[in-house]
Write a protein that holds these residues in place. Structure first.
Motif, PDB file in Angstrom:
ATOM      1  N   ILE A 119       0.866  -1.181   0.000  1.00 19.85           N
ATOM      2  CA  ILE A 119       0.000   0.000   0.000  1.00 19.85           C
ATOM      3  C   ILE A 119       0.898   1.226   0.000  1.00 19.85           C
ATOM      4  O   ILE A 119       1.796   1.344   0.837  1.00 19.85           O
ATOM      5  CB  ILE A 119      -0.957   0.024   1.210  1.00 19.85           C
ATOM      6  CG1 ILE A 119      -1.986  -1.105   1.098  1.00 19.85           C
ATOM      7  CG2 ILE A 119      -1.644   1.383   1.326  1.00 19.85           C
ATOM      8  CD1 ILE A 119      -2.941  -1.201   2.276  1.00 19.85           C
ATOM      9  N   THR A 120       0.663   2.116  -0.969  1.00 20.29           N
ATOM     10  CA  THR A 120       1.412   3.372  -1.041  1.00 20.29           C
ATOM     11  C   THR A 120       0.441   4.527  -0.803  1.00 20.29           C
ATOM     12  O   THR A 120       0.443   5.140   0.251  1.00 20.29           O
ATOM     13  CB  THR A 120       2.126   3.516  -2.398  1.00 20.29           C
ATOM     14  OG1 THR A 120       3.028   2.421  -2.565  1.00 20.29           O
ATOM     15  CG2 THR A 120       2.916   4.817  -2.473  1.00 20.29           C
ATOM     16  N   THR A 121      -0.411   4.814  -1.780  1.00 21.57           N
ATOM     17  CA  THR A 121      -1.408   5.887  -1.628  1.00 21.57           C
ATOM     18  C   THR A 121      -2.739   5.333  -1.144  1.00 21.57           C
ATOM     19  O   THR A 121      -3.581   6.086  -0.679  1.00 21.57           O
ATOM     20  CB  THR A 121      -1.639   6.619  -2.955  1.00 21.57           C
ATOM     21  OG1 THR A 121      -2.235   5.716  -3.899  1.00 21.57           O
ATOM     22  CG2 THR A 121      -0.341   7.198  -3.509  1.00 21.57           C
ATOM     23  N   GLY A 122      -2.937   4.028  -1.292  1.00 27.50           N
ATOM     24  CA  GLY A 122      -4.187   3.397  -0.886  1.00 27.50           C
ATOM     25  C   GLY A 122      -5.271   3.439  -1.939  1.00 27.50           C
ATOM     26  O   GLY A 122      -6.384   2.974  -1.703  1.00 27.50           O
ATOM     27  N   LEU A 123      -4.977   3.977  -3.120  1.00 33.46           N
ATOM     28  CA  LEU A 123      -6.010   4.137  -4.144  1.00 33.46           C
ATOM     29  C   LEU A 123      -6.622   2.800  -4.558  1.00 33.46           C
ATOM     30  O   LEU A 123      -7.842   2.638  -4.528  1.00 33.46           O
ATOM     31  CB  LEU A 123      -5.452   4.866  -5.372  1.00 33.46           C
ATOM     32  CG  LEU A 123      -6.461   5.070  -6.511  1.00 33.46           C
ATOM     33  CD1 LEU A 123      -7.647   5.900  -6.052  1.00 33.46           C
ATOM     34  CD2 LEU A 123      -5.767   5.721  -7.708  1.00 33.46           C
ATOM     35  N   ARG A 126      -8.746   1.342  -1.746  1.00 37.81           N
ATOM     36  CA  ARG A 126     -10.054   2.004  -1.601  1.00 37.81           C
ATOM     37  C   ARG A 126     -11.003   1.587  -2.723  1.00 37.81           C
ATOM     38  O   ARG A 126     -12.198   1.371  -2.486  1.00 37.81           O
ATOM     39  CB  ARG A 126      -9.881   3.529  -1.563  1.00 37.81           C
ATOM     40  CG  ARG A 126      -9.277   4.037  -0.257  1.00 37.81           C
ATOM     41  CD  ARG A 126      -9.300   5.558  -0.155  1.00 37.81           C
ATOM     42  NE  ARG A 126      -8.491   6.210  -1.159  1.00 37.81           N
ATOM     43  CZ  ARG A 126      -7.180   6.444  -1.058  1.00 37.81           C
ATOM     44  NH1 ARG A 126      -6.536   6.054   0.027  1.00 37.81           N
ATOM     45  NH2 ARG A 126      -6.531   7.063  -2.016  1.00 37.81           N
ATOM     46  N   GLU A 127     -10.480   1.464  -3.947  1.00 35.80           N
ATOM     47  CA  GLU A 127     -11.324   1.044  -5.068  1.00 35.80           C
ATOM     48  C   GLU A 127     -11.812  -0.388  -4.876  1.00 35.80           C
ATOM     49  O   GLU A 127     -12.965  -0.704  -5.158  1.00 35.80           O
ATOM     50  CB  GLU A 127     -10.558   1.178  -6.381  1.00 35.80           C
ATOM     51  CG  GLU A 127     -10.301   2.611  -6.785  1.00 35.80           C
ATOM     52  CD  GLU A 127      -9.423   2.732  -8.024  1.00 35.80           C
ATOM     53  OE1 GLU A 127      -8.731   1.749  -8.398  1.00 35.80           O
ATOM     54  OE2 GLU A 127      -9.415   3.811  -8.629  1.00 35.80           O
ATOM     55  N   ALA A 157     -10.597   1.161   6.190  1.00 32.49           N
ATOM     56  CA  ALA A 157     -10.658   0.002   7.089  1.00 32.49           C
ATOM     57  C   ALA A 157      -9.338  -0.055   7.848  1.00 32.49           C
ATOM     58  O   ALA A 157      -8.322   0.440   7.353  1.00 32.49           O
ATOM     59  CB  ALA A 157     -10.874  -1.284   6.287  1.00 32.49           C
ATOM     60  N   PRO A 158      -9.343  -0.664   9.037  1.00 26.03           N
ATOM     61  CA  PRO A 158      -8.085  -0.788   9.778  1.00 26.03           C
ATOM     62  C   PRO A 158      -7.071  -1.612   8.986  1.00 26.03           C
ATOM     63  O   PRO A 158      -7.404  -2.662   8.442  1.00 26.03           O
ATOM     64  CB  PRO A 158      -8.493  -1.525  11.061  1.00 26.03           C
ATOM     65  CG  PRO A 158      -9.978  -1.419  11.139  1.00 26.03           C
ATOM     66  CD  PRO A 158     -10.485  -1.241   9.745  1.00 26.03           C
ATOM     67  N   ILE A 159      -5.830  -1.116   8.919  1.00 28.71           N
ATOM     68  CA  ILE A 159      -4.775  -1.781   8.148  1.00 28.71           C
ATOM     69  C   ILE A 159      -3.868  -2.575   9.075  1.00 28.71           C
ATOM     70  O   ILE A 159      -3.384  -2.051  10.077  1.00 28.71           O
ATOM     71  CB  ILE A 159      -3.924  -0.768   7.359  1.00 28.71           C
ATOM     72  CG1 ILE A 159      -4.779  -0.009   6.341  1.00 28.71           C
ATOM     73  CG2 ILE A 159      -2.765  -1.482   6.654  1.00 28.71           C
ATOM     74  CD1 ILE A 159      -4.033   1.112   5.636  1.00 28.71           C
ATOM     75  N   THR A 160      -3.639  -3.837   8.701  1.00 27.16           N
ATOM     76  CA  THR A 160      -2.627  -4.673   9.330  1.00 27.16           C
ATOM     77  C   THR A 160      -1.558  -4.901   8.276  1.00 27.16           C
ATOM     78  O   THR A 160      -1.873  -5.259   7.137  1.00 27.16           O
ATOM     79  CB  THR A 160      -3.222  -6.020   9.788  1.00 27.16           C
ATOM     80  OG1 THR A 160      -4.241  -5.773  10.762  1.00 27.16           O
ATOM     81  CG2 THR A 160      -2.148  -6.914  10.387  1.00 27.16           C
ATOM     82  N   SER A 161      -0.300  -4.686   8.634  1.00 30.16           N
ATOM     83  CA  SER A 161       0.797  -4.914   7.688  1.00 30.16           C
ATOM     84  C   SER A 161       1.950  -5.596   8.406  1.00 30.16           C
ATOM     85  O   SER A 161       2.091  -5.462   9.617  1.00 30.16           O
ATOM     86  CB  SER A 161       1.266  -3.594   7.069  1.00 30.16           C
ATOM     87  OG  SER A 161       1.776  -2.736   8.065  1.00 30.16           O
TER      88      SER A 161
END
Length: 194
Positions: A119-123, A126-127, A157-161
């Motif tokens: 994930i960089t910008t999340g675009l 989100r799509e 949404a909450p991100i787990t990485s």
């Protein structure tokens, strides 16, 4: 798996690159993570995705289905789904918009993990999440192996990485001098030329 171990897996696979890169978002960066290279080894993919699945389980989140955006999320989504013991499907672009094809469906109310490689910008996340919501799915978590935003991006949404790194990305007309001095390459899935 700690951050250095994860990044070591990327380095060992030749998947952590430094230079001047044009990202699929159109932004530029001095760091590129080529997840296809790190995931091409099934044992390495199983280790990384297993560590992610363990980290997600530790949050207490339960999922019924993993949904990933094609292309980058397909392998990681499949392997995380396998590790979690649930089905994994993916969205694809149809006329520029993510859609489900290949007979894939999302049951109404299903608890969904939206899974990406990076994930960089999340675009694209989100799509993909938008498509999941249109099908009536409940996105209980977003996941990725690497969050390049340092944890700052919001995908809804909450991100787990596995790893949060701060790898700045720049607009093409606002590059730092060190990137201006190097020609940009685009090693990602949407093309090889700058």
């Amino acid at each position: 798996m700690d951050q250095e171990t994860v990044l070591g897996e990327f380095r060992d696979a030749g998947a952590l690159l430094e230079g001047h890169f044009k990202l699929s978002s159109g932004l530029h960066s001095s760091v590129y993570l080529q997840c296809a290279r790190v995931l091409m080894d099934p044992k390495r993919a199983a280790r990384l995705c297993g560590a992610f699945a363990d980290k997600l389980r530790a949050t207490g989140v339960e999922v019924d289905l993993v949904v990933s955006p094609a292309m980058g999320g397909v392998i990681v989504g499949y392997e995380v789904a396998r590790q979690l013991g649930v089905d994994g499907i993916f969205t694809e672009r149809v006329e520029g918009e993510f859609a489900l094809r290949r007979g894939f469906e999302i049951p109404k109310g299903a608890r969904i993990l939206m899974m990406e490689d990076v994930i960089t910008t999340g675009l694209s996340s989100r799509e993909c999440i938008k498509t999941i919501h249109e099908w009536g799915g409940d996105v209980v978590a977003a996941g990725c192996l690497v969050n390049r935003s340092g944890g700052d991006v919001d995908v809804g949404a909450p991100i787990t990485s596995l790893v949060n790194i701060n790898a700045p990305a720049y607009e093409p007309d606002n590059l730092p001098d060190e990137l201006k001095a190097i020609p940009a390459i685009k090693p990602g899935s949407r093309g090889l030329k700058s």
